[in-house]
Design an enzyme around this catalytic site. Sequence first.
Site, PDB file in Angstrom:
ATOM      1  CG  ASP A 152      -1.009  15.434  -2.788  1.00 54.09           C
ATOM      2  OD1 ASP A 152      -0.255  15.888  -3.378  1.00 54.09           O
ATOM      3  OD2 ASP A 152      -2.034  16.094  -1.994  1.00 54.09           O
ATOM      4  N   GLY A 211     -13.903  22.552  -2.933  1.00 49.25           N
ATOM      5  CA  GLY A 211     -15.095  23.396  -3.632  1.00 49.25           C
ATOM      6  C   GLY A 211     -15.851  23.860  -2.703  1.00 49.25           C
ATOM      7  CD  GLU A 270      -2.275  18.593  -4.923  1.00 53.48           C
ATOM      8  OE1 GLU A 270      -3.302  17.883  -4.607  1.00 53.48           O
ATOM      9  OE2 GLU A 270      -1.972  19.394  -3.671  1.00 53.48           O
ATOM     10  CG  ASP A 276      -9.758  13.417  -2.289  1.00 54.85           C
ATOM     11  OD1 ASP A 276      -8.863  13.860  -3.439  1.00 54.85           O
ATOM     12  OD2 ASP A 276     -10.205  14.118  -1.472  1.00 54.85           O
ATOM     13  CB  VAL A 302     -18.040  19.206  -3.022  1.00 55.45           C
ATOM     14  CG1 VAL A 302     -18.912  19.531  -1.597  1.00 55.45           C
ATOM     15  CG2 VAL A 302     -18.227  19.992  -4.039  1.00 55.45           C
ATOM     16  CG  ASN A 303     -14.545  15.963   2.324  1.00 54.66           C
ATOM     17  OD1 ASN A 303     -15.640  15.335   2.725  1.00 54.66           O
ATOM     18  ND2 ASN A 303     -13.565  15.728   2.856  1.00 54.66           N
TER      19      ASN A 303
HETATM   20  P1  13P Z   1     -13.606  20.719   0.726  1.00 54.62           P
HETATM   21  O1  13P Z   1     -13.462  19.766   2.041  1.00 54.62           O
HETATM   22  O2  13P Z   1     -13.075  22.264   1.028  1.00 54.62           O
HETATM   23  O3  13P Z   1     -14.767  20.676  -0.104  1.00 54.62           O
HETATM   24  O4  13P Z   1     -12.514  19.977  -0.285  1.00 54.62           O
HETATM   25  C1  13P Z   1     -12.659  18.709  -0.741  1.00 54.62           C
HETATM   26  C2  13P Z   1     -11.679  18.390  -1.554  1.00 54.62           C
HETATM   27  O5  13P Z   1     -10.939  19.122  -2.200  1.00 54.62           O
HETATM   28  C3  13P Z   1     -10.902  16.965  -1.359  1.00 54.62           C
HETATM   29  O6  13P Z   1     -10.087  16.626  -2.314  1.00 54.62           O
END
Ligand code: 13P
Length: 287
Positions: free
Chosen positions: A105, A209, A135, A84, A230-231
Amino acid sequence: MLVSATEMLKKAVEGHYAVGQFNINNLEWTKAILLTAQENNSPVILGVSEGAGKYMTGYKTVSAMVNAMIEELNITVPVALHLDHGSYAGCYKCVKAGFSSIMFDGSHFPIEENIEKTTELVHVAHNLGLSIEAEVGSIGGEEDGVVGAGEIADPEECKKIADLGVDFLAAGIGNIHGKYPENWKGLDFDALAKIKELVGDLPLVLHGGTGIPEDMIKKAISLGVAKINVNTECQLYFQEATRKYIEEGKDLQGKGFDPRKLLAPGFEGIKTIVKEKMELFGSVNKA
Ligand code: 13P
C-alpha cells in the site's frame, strides 16, 4: 497448499464473480473461514493486516498456522495467504515468512515513489511465485492503524501502476474501512468504469466490503471488481454472538466457561457471514 491469488482472480474476472478476502485475527477466525470455503467449494483469500500479524505474534506464526490447518482440515479449495495494506518492510517480512500474496500500500506516497517501490516489490514477488496487489487513491476510514482520507483514484495513475505488472489493483472509489456513515455517498461507479476502461482485464479490488449494499456489490463486480475485502463484518458477527451467549448467562451454566464453548457462537457467526458473502460475491462452487 497455499496458492497465489493470481489464477483465482483471473478466473473470477472471466466468470464475472468476486473472491472474498476475509481478514483473520486468530485460530478461530482462520478455522471458520477455511471450513466455510471448503463447505462452499469456494476459493478464498485470508487477509492479514500488519496489526493482526503482530497480534498473532508475527507472520511466521501465521504462515505456519495456516499451512498446518490447510493440511489437517483437509482443505482442498485454493487458499491464498495475503498481507493486507502492507508497508515496504512488511512486504519483505511476509515474503520471507511464506505468504503466497502481498499487498503493497504505497497510496500515501507521492505517485513516483509508489511506482518505484511497487516496481521493486513486483519483481521480488514474481520471482518467488507470489501475487501482488497495489493501491492508488486511498480507502477512507481506519483499519488497524492504517488511516486513509478516502480520495477517489485517478484513472491515469491506476493505469501507470497497472502497467508495472501488479496482479490486482485496489483503487479508491469512495469505499471506507469499517462501518459506513449515514451520509455516505455510495461508490463512485463513473470512476470505476473509467479505471476499468484503462486497465482492461486486470482484477480490481474493493476494500471496505462491510456494509456495502448488495446492489452496489453486484454492480461493482459487473464493472471488473474481482476481489472484495471483508473484515469488520466478521468482527461484528463474532461480537454479537458472543454477547448473546454471555447475556443469556450460558457461560455460568455447567462448563460454559470453557473457551471452546465460550467462543463457539462467535465462530459460528463468522461462518454464517462468510457463507453469505461467498454467495453474494458468486464464488460458491468456483474452486
Ligand atoms: P472492512 O473492515 O470495512 O470490511 O474492510 C476490510 C478491508 O478492506 C481490508 O483491507
